[in-house]
Write an enzyme that holds these catalytic residues in place. Structure first.
Site, short mmCIF file in Angstrom:
data_model
loop_
_atom_site.label_atom_id
_atom_site.label_comp_id
_atom_site.label_asym_id
_atom_site.label_seq_id
_atom_site.Cartn_x
_atom_site.Cartn_y
_atom_site.Cartn_z
N ARG A 1 -24.37 -0.74 14.85
CA ARG A 1 -23.39 -1.14 14.30
C ARG A 1 -22.72 -0.25 13.21
O ARG A 1 -21.64 0.07 13.20
CB ARG A 1 -23.47 -2.61 13.84
CG ARG A 1 -22.25 -3.12 13.08
CD ARG A 1 -21.96 -4.49 12.83
NE ARG A 1 -23.14 -5.24 12.56
CZ ARG A 1 -23.93 -5.33 11.42
NH1 ARG A 1 -23.82 -4.29 10.51
NH2 ARG A 1 -25.25 -5.95 11.53
N TYR B 1 4.59 -4.29 17.72
CA TYR B 1 3.69 -4.83 18.76
C TYR B 1 3.79 -6.65 18.50
O TYR B 1 3.35 -6.86 17.11
CB TYR B 1 2.70 -4.10 19.04
CG TYR B 1 1.35 -5.02 19.78
CD1 TYR B 1 1.85 -5.43 21.18
CD2 TYR B 1 0.40 -5.36 19.37
CE1 TYR B 1 1.24 -6.22 22.04
CE2 TYR B 1 -0.53 -5.97 20.41
CZ TYR B 1 -0.13 -6.54 21.42
OH TYR B 1 -1.06 -7.18 22.38
N ASP C 1 1.27 3.58 12.50
CA ASP C 1 0.74 3.10 14.07
C ASP C 1 1.34 4.31 14.96
O ASP C 1 2.48 4.23 15.63
CB ASP C 1 0.90 1.84 14.47
CG ASP C 1 0.45 1.44 16.05
OD1 ASP C 1 0.31 2.16 16.67
OD2 ASP C 1 0.43 0.19 16.08
N LYS D 1 -4.60 2.97 24.93
CA LYS D 1 -3.26 3.12 25.47
C LYS D 1 -3.23 5.10 25.75
O LYS D 1 -4.25 5.31 26.58
CB LYS D 1 -2.14 3.10 24.54
CG LYS D 1 -1.90 1.72 23.80
CD LYS D 1 -1.83 0.76 25.14
CE LYS D 1 -1.87 -0.63 24.91
NZ LYS D 1 -2.35 -1.25 23.47
O1 P1T Z 1 -4.42 -4.14 22.41
P1 P1T Z 1 -5.13 -3.28 21.51
O2 P1T Z 1 -6.14 -2.09 21.63
O3 P1T Z 1 -6.00 -4.15 20.37
O4 P1T Z 1 -3.82 -2.64 20.42
C1 P1T Z 1 -3.02 -3.38 19.84
C2 P1T Z 1 -1.68 -2.59 19.60
C3 P1T Z 1 -1.58 -1.93 18.45
N1 P1T Z 1 -0.30 -1.10 18.41
C4 P1T Z 1 0.36 -0.96 19.27
C5 P1T Z 1 1.72 -0.28 19.26
C6 P1T Z 1 0.32 -1.60 20.37
O5 P1T Z 1 1.44 -1.32 21.52
C7 P1T Z 1 -0.88 -2.32 20.75
C8 P1T Z 1 -1.03 -3.14 22.11
N2 P1T Z 1 -0.03 -3.45 22.78
C9 P1T Z 1 0.15 -3.82 24.00
C10 P1T Z 1 -1.13 -4.43 24.66
C11 P1T Z 1 1.37 -3.67 24.89
O6 P1T Z 1 1.44 -3.72 26.11
O7 P1T Z 1 2.30 -3.56 24.20
#
Ligand code: P1T
Length: 373
Positions: A46, A98, A165, A190
């Site tokens: 961890r 988001y 972000d 992503k």
């Molecule tokens: O899904 P996760 O890896 O926890 O990430 C969250 C997140 C953070 N910042 C942005 C700009 C994001 O678009 C996302 C996650 N977004 C999607 C799952 C979506 O379809 O918009």
């Protein structure tokens, strides 16, 4: 080294034991110690893991930062940053984010005595409160692709930390630390991984003090990614430049196609000259605008999203395959309807994550689905 070279070389380290060029997946929970406390930097899985450490170095290098940290998801990374704050502190956040970020702020962290308020992402002037400790930006934003002038906001941050972000742009198109940001956060689910096969989050900073605090939190909270997931992101990074160019070129052409279509009311894409943030995006994103776009449909949204054959209806983005999303009921459903409406996320808004398939196939798919809508 230029970005394309760095992306291929990031995390490249010939294994001293076997000569393996592709790094091994160190799928272990712990590591042997020679005497209590005497280890090779990996006391426990961890706390640190060699595959994870490689990814953390790679993303720091690509973002032009000194330190990287990997998390189990984008939201886990975001929450670690919010943990830097104390009750009574204020976060000034851009108004288009988001839905999961909004939910984390409003439905989880507000209960711990933090304050959140929102400003128009496109405004170049911000009003800090005395207790503002974080400024939170997405650019381009999810789902309206608003563009924030990161450098202009950085100049006004005083002693607040500026978090960007960078999920939609990636370091290939935009490097927020160079524009004055203190912390970059990513959903590596992503574009960075790029193939829709992993959930992950990353943080980059050049500030040693912030890094030490976040590293402490990473271990203390424990929302860390598994080694195999880190390895998948590392592999994705190698083709990031190629993929981002292909995503951007396809999205630009699709944005232009949709703009001219009679069933489309409005297109949101930073690469369109008519997009409000176009001029800023042009310099901030080095002339490419990523693969994300949204549009308002004059017609039946449900029929449209059910009629595409190459675009799959799903939550997620930034993958080689094309996706559609209905923000109001999917990615942004956790924002209350009246608040969503105030932010301009309408019921007829469709978001596209444009993949790297052949452009003509994608346009033909959209064309036939628009006929059903
Ligand atoms: O899904 P996760 O890896 O926890 O990430 C969250 C997140 C953070 N910042 C942005 C700009 C994001 O678009 C996302 C996650 N977004 C999607 C799952 C979506 O379809 O918009």
């Amino acid at each position: 080294m230029r970005f394309e070279t760095k992306a291929v070389r990031a995390g490249y380290q010939i294994d001293p034991v076997t000569g393996a060029i592709v790094p091994p997946v160190h799928q272990g929970a712990t590591f042997a110690q020679e005497e209590p406390g005497a280890h090779k930097g990996y006391p426990y899985g961890r706390t640190a893991n060699p595959t994870r450490a490689l990814l953390e170095r790679a993303i720091a290098e690509l973002e032009g930062g000194r330190y990287g940290l990997a998390f189990a998801s984008g939201l886990a990374a975001e929450d670690a940053i919010v943990h830097l704050l104390k009750p009574g502190d204020h976060v000034l956040c851009c108004d288009d984010v988001y839905g999961g970020t909004y939910r984390l702020f409003e439905q989880v962290r507000r209960h711990y005595g933090l304050e959140f308020s929102y400003f128009d992402t496109t405004s170049t002037e911000i009003k800090l409160q005395k207790n503002t400790k974080l400024i939170w930006l997405e650019s381009p934003t999810n789902p309206l692709l608003k563009i924030a002038d990161i450098a202009a906001i950085a100049r006004q941050k005083r002693d607040a930390l500026l978090v960007v972000d960078n999920t939609f742009a990636t370091p290939y198109l935009q490097r927020p630390l160079e524009l004055g940001a203190d912390i970059i956060v990513h959903s590596s689910t992503k574009y960075l991984s790029g193939h829709g096969d992993v959930i992950g989050g990353l943080i980059v900073t050049s500030n040693a003090e912030i890094y030490e605090k976040l590293k402490f939190l990473q271990n203390a909270i424990g929302a860390v990614p598994g080694p195999m997931d880190c390895w998948l992101v590392l592999r994705g990074l190698k083709t990031l430049a190629l993929r981002m160019r292909a995503h951007s070129e396809n999205a630009q052409a699709i944005a232009e196609f949709l703009s001219a279509h009679p069933k489309v009311e409005r297109v949101y894409y930073p690469g369109l000259a008519t997009h409000p943030g176009h001029e800023i995006a042009k310099r901030q994103m080095h002339g490419l605008y990523s693969g994300m776009l949204s549009f308002e449909l004059k017609g039946d949204v449900k029929k449209f999203v059910q009629s595409t054959k190459l675009f799959t209806l799903a939550e997620n983005l930034g993958t080689v395959d094309s996706l559609t999303t209905h923000p109001a009921t999917m990615t942004h459903a956790s924002i209350p309807p009246e608040e969503r409406a105030r932010r301009g996320i309408r019921e007829n808004l469709v978001r596209l994550s444009v993949g790297i398939e052949h452009l003509q196939d994608l346009i033909e798919d959209l064309q036939q689905a628009l006929e059903y809508a």
